[in-house]
Design a protein around this motif. Structure first.
Motif, mmCIF file in Angstrom:
data_model
loop_
_atom_site.group_PDB
_atom_site.id
_atom_site.type_symbol
_atom_site.label_atom_id
_atom_site.label_comp_id
_atom_site.label_asym_id
_atom_site.label_seq_id
_atom_site.Cartn_x
_atom_site.Cartn_y
_atom_site.Cartn_z
ATOM 1 N N ARG A 198 18.041 10.087 -13.022
ATOM 2 C CA ARG A 198 17.834 8.761 -12.451
ATOM 3 C C ARG A 198 16.653 8.798 -11.493
ATOM 4 O O ARG A 198 16.584 9.662 -10.626
ATOM 5 C CB ARG A 198 19.083 8.288 -11.710
ATOM 6 C CG ARG A 198 20.296 8.106 -12.615
ATOM 7 C CD ARG A 198 21.484 7.591 -11.834
ATOM 8 N NE ARG A 198 22.647 7.410 -12.691
ATOM 9 C CZ ARG A 198 23.831 6.968 -12.268
ATOM 10 N NH1 ARG A 198 23.995 6.674 -10.984
ATOM 11 N NH2 ARG A 198 24.838 6.833 -13.097
ATOM 12 N N ASP A 199 15.772 7.912 -11.663
ATOM 13 C CA ASP A 199 14.608 7.792 -10.785
ATOM 14 C C ASP A 199 14.789 6.565 -9.908
ATOM 15 O O ASP A 199 15.089 5.466 -10.397
ATOM 16 C CB ASP A 199 13.315 7.655 -11.605
ATOM 17 C CG ASP A 199 13.039 8.913 -12.413
ATOM 18 O OD1 ASP A 199 13.540 9.970 -11.981
ATOM 19 O OD2 ASP A 199 12.366 8.836 -13.451
ATOM 20 N N ARG A 200 14.673 6.780 -8.611
ATOM 21 C CA ARG A 200 14.770 5.676 -7.662
ATOM 22 C C ARG A 200 13.370 5.395 -7.124
ATOM 23 O O ARG A 200 12.735 6.276 -6.550
ATOM 24 C CB ARG A 200 15.719 6.035 -6.526
ATOM 25 C CG ARG A 200 15.963 4.903 -5.555
ATOM 26 C CD ARG A 200 17.024 5.287 -4.544
ATOM 27 N NE ARG A 200 18.332 5.428 -5.184
ATOM 28 C CZ ARG A 200 19.420 5.799 -4.530
ATOM 29 N NH1 ARG A 200 19.374 6.060 -3.251
ATOM 30 N NH2 ARG A 200 20.587 5.916 -5.165
ATOM 31 N N GLU A 201 12.944 4.232 -7.295
ATOM 32 C CA GLU A 201 11.593 3.860 -6.901
ATOM 33 C C GLU A 201 11.634 2.637 -5.992
ATOM 34 O O GLU A 201 12.586 1.847 -6.020
ATOM 35 C CB GLU A 201 10.735 3.557 -8.134
ATOM 36 C CG GLU A 201 10.605 4.744 -9.089
ATOM 37 C CD GLU A 201 9.827 4.381 -10.340
ATOM 38 O OE1 GLU A 201 9.478 3.181 -10.462
ATOM 39 O OE2 GLU A 201 9.578 5.259 -11.174
ATOM 40 N N CYS A 202 10.634 2.520 -5.176
ATOM 41 C CA CYS A 202 10.505 1.348 -4.331
ATOM 42 C C CYS A 202 9.041 0.927 -4.310
ATOM 43 O O CYS A 202 8.133 1.761 -4.442
ATOM 44 C CB CYS A 202 11.012 1.627 -2.909
ATOM 45 S SG CYS A 202 10.130 2.941 -2.077
ATOM 46 N N GLN A 203 8.864 -0.308 -4.156
ATOM 47 C CA GLN A 203 7.511 -0.868 -4.171
ATOM 48 C C GLN A 203 7.139 -1.312 -2.760
ATOM 49 O O GLN A 203 7.941 -1.926 -2.061
ATOM 50 C CB GLN A 203 7.450 -2.060 -5.129
ATOM 51 C CG GLN A 203 6.030 -2.561 -5.380
ATOM 52 C CD GLN A 203 6.012 -3.657 -6.426
ATOM 53 O OE1 GLN A 203 7.064 -4.026 -6.930
ATOM 54 N NE2 GLN A 203 4.848 -4.152 -6.751
ATOM 55 N N MET A 204 5.980 -0.956 -2.336
ATOM 56 C CA MET A 204 5.523 -1.303 -1.000
ATOM 57 C C MET A 204 4.042 -1.650 -1.055
ATOM 58 O O MET A 204 3.337 -1.326 -2.022
ATOM 59 C CB MET A 204 5.741 -0.136 -0.030
ATOM 60 C CG MET A 204 5.060 1.156 -0.434
ATOM 61 S SD MET A 204 5.295 2.482 0.753
ATOM 62 C CE MET A 204 4.316 1.867 2.098
ATOM 63 N N GLU A 205 3.641 -2.311 -0.017
ATOM 64 C CA GLU A 205 2.238 -2.689 0.045
ATOM 65 C C GLU A 205 1.411 -1.501 0.508
ATOM 66 O O GLU A 205 1.771 -0.818 1.467
ATOM 67 C CB GLU A 205 2.057 -3.852 1.028
ATOM 68 C CG GLU A 205 2.753 -5.128 0.576
ATOM 69 C CD GLU A 205 2.535 -6.254 1.568
ATOM 70 O OE1 GLU A 205 1.864 -5.995 2.585
ATOM 71 O OE2 GLU A 205 3.014 -7.358 1.309
ATOM 72 N N PRO A 206 0.335 -1.217 -0.144
ATOM 73 C CA PRO A 206 -0.496 -0.086 0.280
ATOM 74 C C PRO A 206 -1.161 -0.390 1.620
ATOM 75 O O PRO A 206 -1.436 -1.547 1.947
ATOM 76 C CB PRO A 206 -1.529 0.042 -0.850
ATOM 77 C CG PRO A 206 -1.595 -1.313 -1.463
ATOM 78 C CD PRO A 206 -0.219 -1.902 -1.338
ATOM 79 N N PRO A 207 -1.367 0.648 2.432
ATOM 80 C CA PRO A 207 -2.023 0.410 3.724
ATOM 81 C C PRO A 207 -3.462 -0.056 3.530
ATOM 82 O O PRO A 207 -4.117 0.288 2.537
ATOM 83 C CB PRO A 207 -1.964 1.783 4.409
ATOM 84 C CG PRO A 207 -1.853 2.754 3.282
ATOM 85 C CD PRO A 207 -1.078 2.071 2.214
ATOM 86 N N PRO A 208 -3.942 -0.840 4.466
ATOM 87 C CA PRO A 208 -5.333 -1.318 4.327
ATOM 88 C C PRO A 208 -6.324 -0.174 4.441
ATOM 89 O O PRO A 208 -6.163 0.744 5.258
ATOM 90 C CB PRO A 208 -5.475 -2.311 5.492
ATOM 91 C CG PRO A 208 -4.429 -1.900 6.471
ATOM 92 C CD PRO A 208 -3.292 -1.352 5.672
ATOM 93 N N ARG A 209 -7.323 -0.223 3.648
ATOM 94 C CA ARG A 209 -8.342 0.817 3.623
ATOM 95 C C ARG A 209 -9.727 0.175 3.694
ATOM 96 O O ARG A 209 -9.935 -0.937 3.210
ATOM 97 C CB ARG A 209 -8.244 1.654 2.346
ATOM 98 C CG ARG A 209 -6.933 2.405 2.183
ATOM 99 C CD ARG A 209 -6.927 3.200 0.911
ATOM 100 N NE ARG A 209 -5.660 3.923 0.722
ATOM 101 C CZ ARG A 209 -5.379 4.672 -0.335
ATOM 102 N NH1 ARG A 209 -6.266 4.795 -1.299
ATOM 103 N NH2 ARG A 209 -4.218 5.285 -0.423
ATOM 104 N N THR A 210 -10.607 0.916 4.297
ATOM 105 C CA THR A 210 -12.009 0.487 4.365
ATOM 106 C C THR A 210 -12.887 1.683 4.071
ATOM 107 O O THR A 210 -12.610 2.807 4.525
ATOM 108 C CB THR A 210 -12.354 -0.067 5.754
ATOM 109 O OG1 THR A 210 -12.053 0.919 6.740
ATOM 110 C CG2 THR A 210 -11.571 -1.338 6.052
ATOM 111 N N ASN A 211 -13.893 1.454 3.317
ATOM 112 C CA ASN A 211 -14.850 2.505 2.982
ATOM 113 C C ASN A 211 -16.019 2.435 3.954
ATOM 114 O O ASN A 211 -16.602 1.370 4.183
ATOM 115 C CB ASN A 211 -15.355 2.342 1.550
ATOM 116 C CG ASN A 211 -14.232 2.515 0.537
ATOM 117 O OD1 ASN A 211 -13.332 3.317 0.740
ATOM 118 N ND2 ASN A 211 -14.294 1.753 -0.560
#
Length: 736
Positions: free
Chosen positions: A204-217
Motif C-alpha cells: 500500500r502506498d500512502r501519498e499526499c499532495q501539497m503545494e511546492p514551496p516557492p522558488r526563484t532562479n
C-alpha cells in the motif's frame, strides 16, 4: 452362412501331452468335437490337503492392520536428561517396498500441453526431411534419360551446362534439411509445489499532495568592480550604525540616571529597598546601570547575540545567569534574612532557639515522590542533591535525582530520572561531580554531572552482582591501591558490597554478610541455618578506615571491619525496631549516634555496650545528623512534622528547639542535613518538598570571649567538651 462354433474351453490338465496322444492315435475328429467329448480334469499340487465340503465352506476372518510385524519392540536408547537407558514405546511402523523419484507431469496441465506441442513439432520436421530426400531421388531418375537424349542431339550442346547448374542448385537446396529451432530444456530439478507458495499481500502506498514551496532562479555574473562596490556599501552601512549607536548612548545614560533617582527616592520614602520584578528584556536594558558595566560587558553581548539566533543551546549559560538574577530579585527578602537576620529574642531565652524558614524547593515532576536522600556538595556550599522515591512499598514507581542551588530556588540545576525509586545517594569529596545512588530494585548507579545526560555513566546489573533487595545507603570511600574509585552499599539482603569503578564497568566484592546472632534453625541432616540480617544504615569511622557500623531491621547495631568477613567486632542491642540511621561524631572518635522507629535517639560510646544518652521524641525518628561546627549539637526529624535540635552542652536532657516545619500535619519529615559552612539545615518530607531553615544564635552558640583570654577553637576543644559530658555519665554508671 458358416456355422457358428462354440467357444473353446480347455482345462489346465489338457496340454501338449493330450494333443500328442491324439496325433499318435491317428484319429481324425472334427474341429471342436474333441474338446467337447474329452473329460475335464483338475491339476492339484501333490502336498495339497483334501478337505471336506464343510471345511471348505468354513470362513476365516483376518484383520489387516498398519503395524509392521517385523518392527522391533525392545529398542532402548540413552536419556541424557535422566542419565539412564530408557525403553522407547513408539516404534516406526512404516515399511517402504518400492520408491522411485520421478518427474511425471499430468497431460492436462499447462506444462504437459507445452511438451506435447514441442514433440509434435519435432516429429513434423523429421517427416518433412524424409519427403525432401524422396523428391530428390525422383528428380535424379528423371534427369538421366534427358542427358542421354541431349547427347544424341548435336544442336543442343550449349544448353547442357546451364541445365546442369540449375539441377545442382535445386539438388543442394533439397538435400540440405531445414534445422528445427533450438528449444530451451526445462529444468527438472527446479520444481515448486503451488500449494506451498504463500500469497504476498499487496503493498500500500500512502501519498499526499501539497503545494511546492516557492522558488526563484537567481543568476548573476560578478567582476572585480562589482565586488569592490559591494565592499564599499558594507563599510558605509557599518559607519551609519556606529553613528546611530553614538547618538543613542546619551539617551540610555539619562534613562539609567532616572531609574536610579526613582529607586533612591522610593528608599528614602519607605526606608526599605523596593523589590522590582521585571522581564528579562528589561533586565537586559537596565543591566549596565543596575549591575555595573562589568557584568554587562562579559555577558550582555552574548545574550543579545544569542537572543537573535535560533540556536537555544548557546543561550543556556546566559539564561542561567539571567534566571538567577531574576530569582535573587524576587526572593530578595529571603536572601537578606539568610545573610543578615538574627533572632533578637534569643537574648532573652538562654536555653531555647528557633528555626527560620527560608526557601522551599519543589518540582512538578517530583510532586508525588518522597524525599529519600539529601546530600550537600562538598565543593559548592550552595548546591545540594535530593533523591526522590517512595517508602510505600505497595506503590513503587519511578525515581528522580535533582540538584538545587540556593541561588535559584525556583528550578533545579540538574534533573535525572530513573525507572526505579532512588533510596540513597552520596557525593564524592575529591570529585564533587560524581553522584552515586542506590535504587529500590537493588541496583546502584553513578551519575556524572559533567555529562548531563539522562542515563548514568555506570550502572550495576544482575551479572555484575546487584542487590536483591532495596539499597538503603551508599558511601564513597578512599581510592584503592590502584587508584580506582570505590564505594560501599548496604541492603536488606544482608550483603555489604564494595564496588570498584573500572574503565567501563562496576566490579563488586562482598565485604560481609549479616547474620542475626542467636537466630539459627535446624535444617535437614542436622544442618544449622542462619537467619540473614537485614541492613538498613551504615557509617564509616572518620579516622579508622577499616571500622564501620551497620544498623539492621532487627534493631541491632554491628561494629564491623573490612578485614573480617565472617565475624563482628561487637554487637549492640540498640533499638526495639528498625535502625533508620547511624552516624559517627565528626570530632570524637569514640562517639556515634543512632535513631529508630521506636521513637528514640541514642548516643553511644563504641567501647561500652550501653547507650550514654537516650532521648524519646514521641514519634518515629526518620533521620539524625551531627552539626559540623560543634561536637555536642545534632538534629533529628520525626514523622509528626517536627524538627528537634539538641545541644548537649546546654541541655543534656531535652531538645533546645522542637518546631513543626511543614504546613500540614499529614506531611512526614524524612531526612535532615546540616550545611557544612552556613548556619542552615535542609529537611525533606514525603511530598517531595525540601525546606531550608536557618538556625537561631542559641542553636549555634560558640564559646564566649573572656577579658584578656583568647577563645580556643578547633577539634581539640570540641573533643574536650564532649568528653566532659561523657565522663559525668560514666561516673554515674560506675556508681550505680
Amino acid at each position: 452362412m458358416p456355422q457358428r462354433q462354440p467357444p473353446r474351453r480347455q482345462s489346465i490338465s489338457v496340454g501338449r501331452g493330450a494333443r500328442k496322444r491324439d496325433e499318435d492315435s491317428g484319429t481324425d475328429v472334427g474341429e471342436g468335437a474333441d474338446e467337447w467329448a474329452q473329460s475335464k480334469a483338475t491339476v492339484r499340487p501333490p502336498d495339497q490337503l483334501e478337505l471336506t465340503d464343510a471345511e471348505l465352506k468354513e470362513e476365516f476372518t483376518r484383520i489387516l492392520t498398519a503395524n509392521n510385524p517385523h518392527a522391533p519392540q525392545n529398542i532402548v536408547r540413552y536419556s541424557f536428561k535422566e542419565g539412564t537407558y530408557k525403553l522407547i514405546g513408539v516404534v516406526n511402523q512404516l515399511a517402504v517396498h518400492f520408491s522411485q523419484v520421478g518427474n511425471l507431469i499430468p497431460k492436462d496441465s499447462d506444462e504437459g500441453r507445452r511438451q506435447h506441442y514441442r514433440d509434435e513439432l519435432a516429429a513434423g520436421s523429421q517427416e518433412s526431411a524424409k519427403v525432401v530426400i524422396s523428391e530428390t531421388e525422383i528428380l535424379e531418375e528423371e534427369e538421366e534419360p534427358k542427358e542421354t537424349e541431349a547427347e544424341t542431339e548435336p544442336g543442343s550442346q550449349t544448353d547442357v551446362p546451364a541445365a546442369e547448374a540449375a539441377a545442382k542448385a535445386t539438388e543442394e537446396e533439397l538435400m540440405t534439411p531445414k534445422q528445427p529451432k533450438e528449444r530451451k530444456l526445462t529444468n527438472q530439478f527446479n520444481f515448486s509445489e503451488r500449494a506451498s507458495q504463500t500469497l504476498n499481500n499487496p503493498l500500500r502506498d500512502r501519498e499526499c499532495q501539497m503545494e511546492p514551496p516557492p522558488r526563484t532562479n537567481f543568476s548573476a555574473t560578478a567582476n572585480q568592480w562589482e565586488i569592490y562596490d559591494a565592499y564599499v556599501e558594507e563599510l558605509k552601512k557599518q559607519e551609519k550604525t556606529k553613528e546611530k549607536e553614538k547618538a543613542k548612548t546619551p539617551v540610555a545614560k539619562k534613562m539609567g540616571k532616572m531609574t536610579m533617582r526613582k529607586m533612591t527616592s522610593m528608599e528614602s520614602q519607605n526606608g526599605k529597598g523596593m523589590q522590582v520584578c521585571v522581564s528579562p528584556e528589561a533586565i537586559l536594558f537596565l543591566m549596565p546601570t543596575l549591575l555595573g558595566n562589568l557584568i554587562f560587558k562579559s555577558h550582555g553581548p552574548d545574550l543579545l547575540e544569542h537572543l537573535e539566533s535560533d540556536d537555544i543551546t548557546k543561550v543556556t549559560q546566559a539564561a542561567k545567569i539571567v534566571e538567577r538574577m531574576v530569582n535573587q530579585n524576587t526572593y530578595d527578602d529571603v536572601a537578606q534574612d539568610f545573610k543578615y537576620y538574627e533572632d533578637a529574642a534569643d537574648e532573652y531565652r538562654d536555653l531555647e532557639g528557633t528555626l527560620l524558614p527560608l526557601w522551599k524547593f519543589q518540582n512538578d515532576k517530583a510532586k508525588r515522590l518522597a524525599v529519600t536522600a539529601l546530600c550537600w556538595n562538598p565543593k559548592y556550599n550552595d548546591l545540594f542533591a535530593v533523591g526522590h522515591g517512595s517508602y510505600d512499598f505497595m506503590k513503587q514507581s519511578r525515581g528522580m535525582l535533582l540538584l538545587y542551588s540556593l541561588k535559584n530556588p525556583s528550578f533545579p540545576e540538574y534533573i535525572f530520572s530513573s525507572e526505579s525509586g532512588i533510596m540513597c545517594l552520596d557525593m564524592h569529596v575529591d570529585h564533587p561531580y560524581l553522584v552515586v545512588v542506590g535504587h529500590y530494585d537493588g541496583n546502584v548507579a553513578i551519575y556524572n554531572l559533567k555529562k548531563p545526560q539522562s542515563q548514568p555513566s555506570f550502572r550495576s546489573s544482575a551479572k555484575s552482582g546487584k542487590h536483591t533487595d532495596p539499597v538503603w545507603q551508599v558511601k564513597w570511600q578512599k581510592d584503592d591501591m590502584d587508584n580506582n574509585l570505590n564505594f560501599f552499599s548496604v541492603s536488606s539482603d544482608g550483603r555489604i558490597v564494595s564496588w570498584t569503578l573500572l574503565k567501563s564497568e562496576l566490579v563488586h566484592t562482598d565485604v560481609i554478610k549479616l547474620k542475626a546472632e542467636g537466630n539459627t534453625t535446624d535444617g535437614l541432616n542436622g544442618l544449622q541455618l542462619h537467619t540473614v540480617g537485614c541492613g538498613t544504615a551504615f557509617d564509616f569511622h572518620k579516622e579508622i578506615d577499616y571500622m564501620f557500623l551497620v544498623g539492621t531491621e532487627e534493631g541491632k547495631i554491628y561494629k564491623c571491619s573490612k578485614s573480617y568477613s565472617s565475624k563482628f567486632l561487637d554487637t549492640y542491642d540498640a533499638h526495639n525496631m528498625a535502625v533508620d540511621a547511624v552516624s559517627w561524631n565528626p570530632y570524637h572518635a569514640k562517639v556515634f549516634m543512632s535513631c529508630s522507629s521506636d521513637w528514640t535517639v541514642k548516643i553511644w560510646d563504641h567501647t561500652i555496650k550501653t547507650p550514654m544518652f537516650i532521648y524519646d521524641l514521641n514519634s518515629a525518628v526518620g533521620d539524625v545528623a551531627w552539626a559540623p561546627y560543634s561536637s555536642t549539637v545534632f538534629a533529628a526529624v520525626t514523622t509528626d512534622g517536627k524538627t528537634h535540635v539538641f545541644d548537649l552542652s546546654i541541655n543534656k536532657y531535652e531538645a533546645i528547639c522542637s518546631q513543626p516545619v511543614v504546613a500540614k500535619k499529614k506531611n512526614k519529615i524524612t531526612h535532615v542535613q546540616f550545611n557544612p559552612i552556613h548556619p542552615i539545615i535542609i529537611v525533606g518530607d514525603d511530598r517531595g518538598h525540601v525546606i531550608c531553615l536557618k538556625l537561631s544564635p542559641n542553636l549555634r552558640k560558640m564559646p564566649k570571649e573572656k577579658k584578656g583570654q583568647e577563645v580556643q577553637k578547633g577539634p581539640a576543644v570540641e573533643i574536650a567538651k564532649l568528653d566532659k559530658l561523657l565522663n559525668l555519665v560514666r561516673e554515674v554508671k560506675t556508681k550505680t
